[in-house]
Design a protein around this motif. Structure first.
Motif, PDB file in Angstrom:
ATOM      1  N   GLN A   9       0.858  -1.184   0.000  1.00 16.63           N
ATOM      2  CA  GLN A   9       0.000   0.000   0.000  1.00 16.63           C
ATOM      3  C   GLN A   9       0.891   1.230   0.000  1.00 16.63           C
ATOM      4  N   ILE A  13      -6.023   5.483   2.267  1.00 14.63           N
ATOM      5  CA  ILE A  13      -7.397   5.216   1.843  1.00 14.63           C
ATOM      6  C   ILE A  13      -8.364   6.250   2.404  1.00 14.63           C
ATOM      7  N   ARG A  16     -11.226   8.208   0.315  1.00 16.71           N
ATOM      8  CA  ARG A  16     -11.510   7.404  -0.882  1.00 16.71           C
ATOM      9  C   ARG A  16     -12.913   6.826  -0.792  1.00 16.71           C
ATOM     10  N   LYS A  19     -15.968   1.653  -1.444  1.00 13.78           N
ATOM     11  CA  LYS A  19     -15.637   0.446  -2.205  1.00 13.78           C
ATOM     12  C   LYS A  19     -14.126   0.233  -2.277  1.00 13.78           C
ATOM     13  N   HIS A  20     -13.373   1.305  -2.474  1.00 17.63           N
ATOM     14  CA  HIS A  20     -11.912   1.203  -2.537  1.00 17.63           C
ATOM     15  C   HIS A  20     -11.342   0.796  -1.186  1.00 17.63           C
ATOM     16  N   LYS A  21     -11.905   1.354  -0.107  1.00 15.83           N
ATOM     17  CA  LYS A  21     -11.449   0.996   1.236  1.00 15.83           C
ATOM     18  C   LYS A  21     -11.658  -0.495   1.494  1.00 15.83           C
ATOM     19  N   ILE A  23     -11.845  -2.898  -0.721  1.00 11.67           N
ATOM     20  CA  ILE A  23     -10.942  -3.689  -1.557  1.00 11.67           C
ATOM     21  C   ILE A  23      -9.554  -3.750  -0.928  1.00 11.67           C
ATOM     22  N   VAL A  24      -9.053  -2.620  -0.440  1.00  9.02           N
ATOM     23  CA  VAL A  24      -7.729  -2.594   0.196  1.00  9.02           C
ATOM     24  C   VAL A  24      -7.743  -3.479   1.441  1.00  9.02           C
ATOM     25  N   LYS A  50      -8.441  -2.559  -9.514  1.00  9.83           N
ATOM     26  CA  LYS A  50      -9.435  -1.578  -9.069  1.00  9.83           C
ATOM     27  C   LYS A  50      -8.822  -0.477  -8.208  1.00  9.83           C
ATOM     28  N   VAL A  51      -7.777  -0.803  -7.465  1.00 10.29           N
ATOM     29  CA  VAL A  51      -7.145   0.191  -6.573  1.00 10.29           C
ATOM     30  C   VAL A  51      -5.677   0.390  -6.940  1.00 10.29           C
TER      31      VAL A  51
END
Length: 59
Positions: A9, A13, A16, A19-21, A23-24, A50-51
């Motif tokens: 990383q 995040i 953001r 959804k991105h959070k 995914i991470v 995606k991220v």
């Protein structure tokens, strides 16, 4: 047989989309500069794509 891929990383995040959070978090990354070794599968590659602005693949 799938190989191993290291994901790091590199950006925060905070601020953001949710959804991105998620995914991470799904990749198992908890904080900046955190590195995880994951199975190199199509689903993991899709999550990374995606991220891709928040993570990088470490050699």
């Amino acid at each position: 047989m799938a190989g191993i891929i290291k994901v790091k990383q590199v950006r925060s995040i905070s601020g953001r989309p949710e959804k991105h959070k998620l995914i991470v978090q799904g990749l198992g990354l908890r904080h900046l500069q955190h590195v995880r070794e994951l199975q190199d599968t199509p689903s993991v590659r899709g999550m990374i794509r995606k991220v891709q602005h928040l993570v990088q693949i470490v050699e």
